[in-house]
Design an enzyme around this catalytic site. Structure first.
Site, short mmCIF file in Angstrom:
data_model
loop_
_atom_site.label_atom_id
_atom_site.label_comp_id
_atom_site.label_asym_id
_atom_site.label_seq_id
_atom_site.Cartn_x
_atom_site.Cartn_y
_atom_site.Cartn_z
N THR A 76 37.43 25.16 10.90
CA THR A 76 38.50 24.22 10.54
C THR A 76 39.52 24.13 11.67
O THR A 76 39.89 23.03 12.11
CB THR A 76 39.20 24.66 9.23
OG1 THR A 76 38.23 24.68 8.18
CG2 THR A 76 40.34 23.73 8.87
N SER A 201 31.65 28.57 13.49
CA SER A 201 32.30 29.42 12.48
C SER A 201 31.54 30.74 12.37
O SER A 201 30.32 30.77 12.53
CB SER A 201 32.29 28.69 11.13
OG SER A 201 32.82 29.53 10.13
N CYS A 326 36.35 19.66 -7.59
CA CYS A 326 37.06 19.63 -8.88
C CYS A 326 38.55 19.65 -8.62
O CYS A 326 39.26 20.56 -9.03
CB CYS A 326 36.66 20.81 -9.75
SG CYS A 326 34.91 20.91 -10.03
C1 PLP Z 1 32.26 25.57 6.75
C2 PLP Z 1 32.40 24.41 7.64
C3 PLP Z 1 33.59 24.18 8.32
C4 PLP Z 1 34.82 25.03 8.14
O1 PLP Z 1 34.62 26.29 8.70
P1 PLP Z 1 35.66 27.47 8.39
O2 PLP Z 1 35.24 28.52 9.38
O3 PLP Z 1 35.41 27.86 6.98
O4 PLP Z 1 37.01 26.95 8.64
C5 PLP Z 1 33.65 23.09 9.15
N1 PLP Z 1 32.60 22.28 9.32
C6 PLP Z 1 31.44 22.48 8.68
C7 PLP Z 1 30.30 21.56 8.91
C8 PLP Z 1 31.29 23.55 7.81
O5 PLP Z 1 30.16 23.72 7.17
#
Ligand code: PLP
Length: 382
Positions: A76, A201, A326
C-alpha cells in the site's frame, strides 16, 4: 470446533516457520536488535548488514540491483510512494490506470484526480485482462505514468507487462507495476520487463505483515519524490528507522520463494486441478476472469442460483473471501467483478478461493466436497 481450512492466501499468507525463526534473532537483547542506521557501534553495523543481505534477497527474486530496492511498510505504501512520488512537482500530469487495480492504487489515483491530475480509467474485457492496445490508445503528450498490476488479487489474471512496458519505455512514460500478488507466484524479472517502479509486499509471500518494498529503476534513472520525510533513510526516498526483523523476514521469505518457485507453481497447478475436478459434478459453476492467463493459486467462482453470503454461511469450515466489501450495513459487490462487466447479481454469487504453500490435497478434497454439498442444499431449498 475444528479449525477451518484456510483458502484465503490472496488476502494474506502465514509466515513460513523458517522466516519466523530468522526474525526472532533481530528482536531480543541477546540478538541483533540494533538500529541499522547507528554508525557508531557493532549493534548498528550488524543490523545494517542484515538489512543489506535482505535487500539482496528481495532484489534477487525480481532480478534487480539491491540499490533499486526501497523498504516500505507494505505494498500500500509502495503504491502511494510510486504514484504520488512520480506525479509530485508536475503541474500538468495525466496518468493511466485501470478500474480493477487494488484499492491502494485506485484510491491514490482518485486522491490525485481530486487535486487536478487527469486520470484515465481503463476497463478490462470480461476475462479481466487489460490489452496493451488499450493503454497505447489512452496515451497523451502529458501522460507521465501508467500504473497497472501484474496479477489481479481477486481474479488471478496476469497483465502483459512486457508488451506494455516496451512501448512506454520508447515513449518516455513511467511504468509502475503492483506486483504484490505476482512475486513468488510467477517469474518476475525486471531485467527483461521494462518496468520503472514495482510494488512488493512481505505478507503475500509467506513473510510478515507490515513490510514491503518499492523497486525504483536506476538505469534509466527513475526519480520519485519522498512522501515520508525524516532522517533521509533509503537514499532519501523513505525516511524512518528500518524494522530490521520485518525486513529480514521479507528477505528470507523472498529467498525461499525464489528457490522453490518452479515446484510451488507445479504443486498449485495440481491442487487447482483437484479442486476444480472436485466441483465437476456441480452444474452452473463459472470461473471469473481469464482461464488461460492466470496464476494457479486464485480461483474466483460464481455459483448459479446461490448468493455468496448464504454460501459463505454454509461454508463455515472454509475460510474464503466473498470479494465483497462489507462497508456499512449494505454489502457491495466487488468493484473488480463489476469492473469486468459482471452483473450485480452474478457478482453477488462469486467467491474467491485462494490456495498456497501449506494447502494439502486432503484440504482440497474436503473443501470441494463441502462446496458441492452446500451448493446442492441451497439450490434445493430455493
Ligand atoms: C495485498 C495487496 C496490496 C497491499 O499490500 P499491503 O502490503 O497489505 O499493504 C496491494 N496490491 C495488491 C495487488 C495486493 O494484493
Amino acid at each position: 470446533m475444528k479449525k477451518p481450512v484456510y483458502l484465503d492466501y490472496a488476502a494474506t499468507t502465514p509466515v513460513d516457520p523458517a522466516v519466523a525463526e530468522e526474525m526472532i534473532k533481530y528482536l531480543t537483547p541477546d540478538g541483533f536488535f540494533g538500529n541499522p542506521a547507528s554508525r557508531s557501534h557493532g549493534f548498528g553495523w550488524q543490523a545494517e548488514a542484515a538489512v543489506e543481505a535482505a535487500r539482496g534477497q528481495v532484489a534477487s527474486l525480481i532480478h534487480a540491483d539491491p540499490r533499486e530496492i526501497v523498504w516500505t511498510s507494505g505494498a500500500t505504501e509502495s503504491d502511494n510512494l510510486a504514484i504520488k512520488g512520480a506525479v509530485a512537482g508536475r503541474d500538468k500530469a495525466h496518468i493511466i490506470t485501470s478500474v480493477i487495480e487494488h484499492k491502494a492504487v485506485v484510491d491514490t489515483c482518485k486522491w490525485l484526480e481530486a487535486r487536478g491530475v487527469e486520470v484515465t480509467w481503463l476497463e478490462p474485457g470480461s476475462d479481466g485482462v487489460i490489452q496493451p492496445q488499450q493503454v497505447f490508445d489512452a496515451l497523451k503528450p502529458e501522460t507521465i505514468l501508467v500504473s497497472l498490476m501484474l496479477v489481479n488479487n481477486e481474479l488471478g489474471c496476469v497483465t502483459d507487462i512486457s508488451t506494455i512496458g516496451a512501448e512506454l519505455r520508447a515513449r518516455g512514460v513511467l511504468f509502475h507495476v503492483d506486483a504484490a500478488q505476482a512475486a513468488g507466484k510467477i517469474a518476475v524479472d525486471v531485467a527483461t520487463m521494462p518496468v520503472d517502479l514495482m510494488s512488493l509486499s512481505g505478507h503475500k509471500v509467506y513473510g510478515p505483515k507490515g513490510v514491503g518494498a518499492l523497486y525504483v529503476r536506476r538505469s534509466p534513472d527513475v526519480r520519485i519524490e519522498a512522501q515520508i520525510h525524516g532522517g533521509g533513510h533509503e537514499r532519501g526516498m523513505r525516511s524512518g528507522t528500518l524494522p530490521t526483523h520485518q525486513v529480514v523476514g521479507m528477505g528470507k521469505a523472498f529467498a525461499i520463494s525464489e528457490l522453490g518457485l518452479v515446484d510451488e507453481i507445479r504443486k498449485l497447478e495440481a491442487l487447482r486441478a483437484e479442486f476444480l475436478g472436485g466441483l465437476e459434478g456441480l452444474s452452473g459453476v463459472s470461473l471469473n476472469g481469464s482461464e488461460t492467463c492466470r496464476v494457479p493459486g486464485i480461483m474466483n467462482l460464481s455459483f448459479e442460483g446461490v448468493d455468496a453470503e448464504s454460501l459463505m454461511l454454509g461454508l463455515r469450515q472454509l475460510a474464503v473471501s466473498s470479494g465483497s466489501a462489507c462497508a456499512s450495513a449494505t454489502i457491495e459487490p466487488s468493484y473488480v467483478l463489476r469492473g469486468i462487466g459482471l452483473s450485480e447479481e452474478l457478482a453477488h454469487r462469486a467467491l474467491r478461493f485462494s490456495i498456497g504453500r501449506f494447502t494439502t490435497s486432503e484440504e482440497i478434497a474436503f473443501a470441494s466436497a463441502q462446496i458441492v454439498d452446500v451448493v446442492t442444499r441451497l439450490r434445493a431449498v430455493r
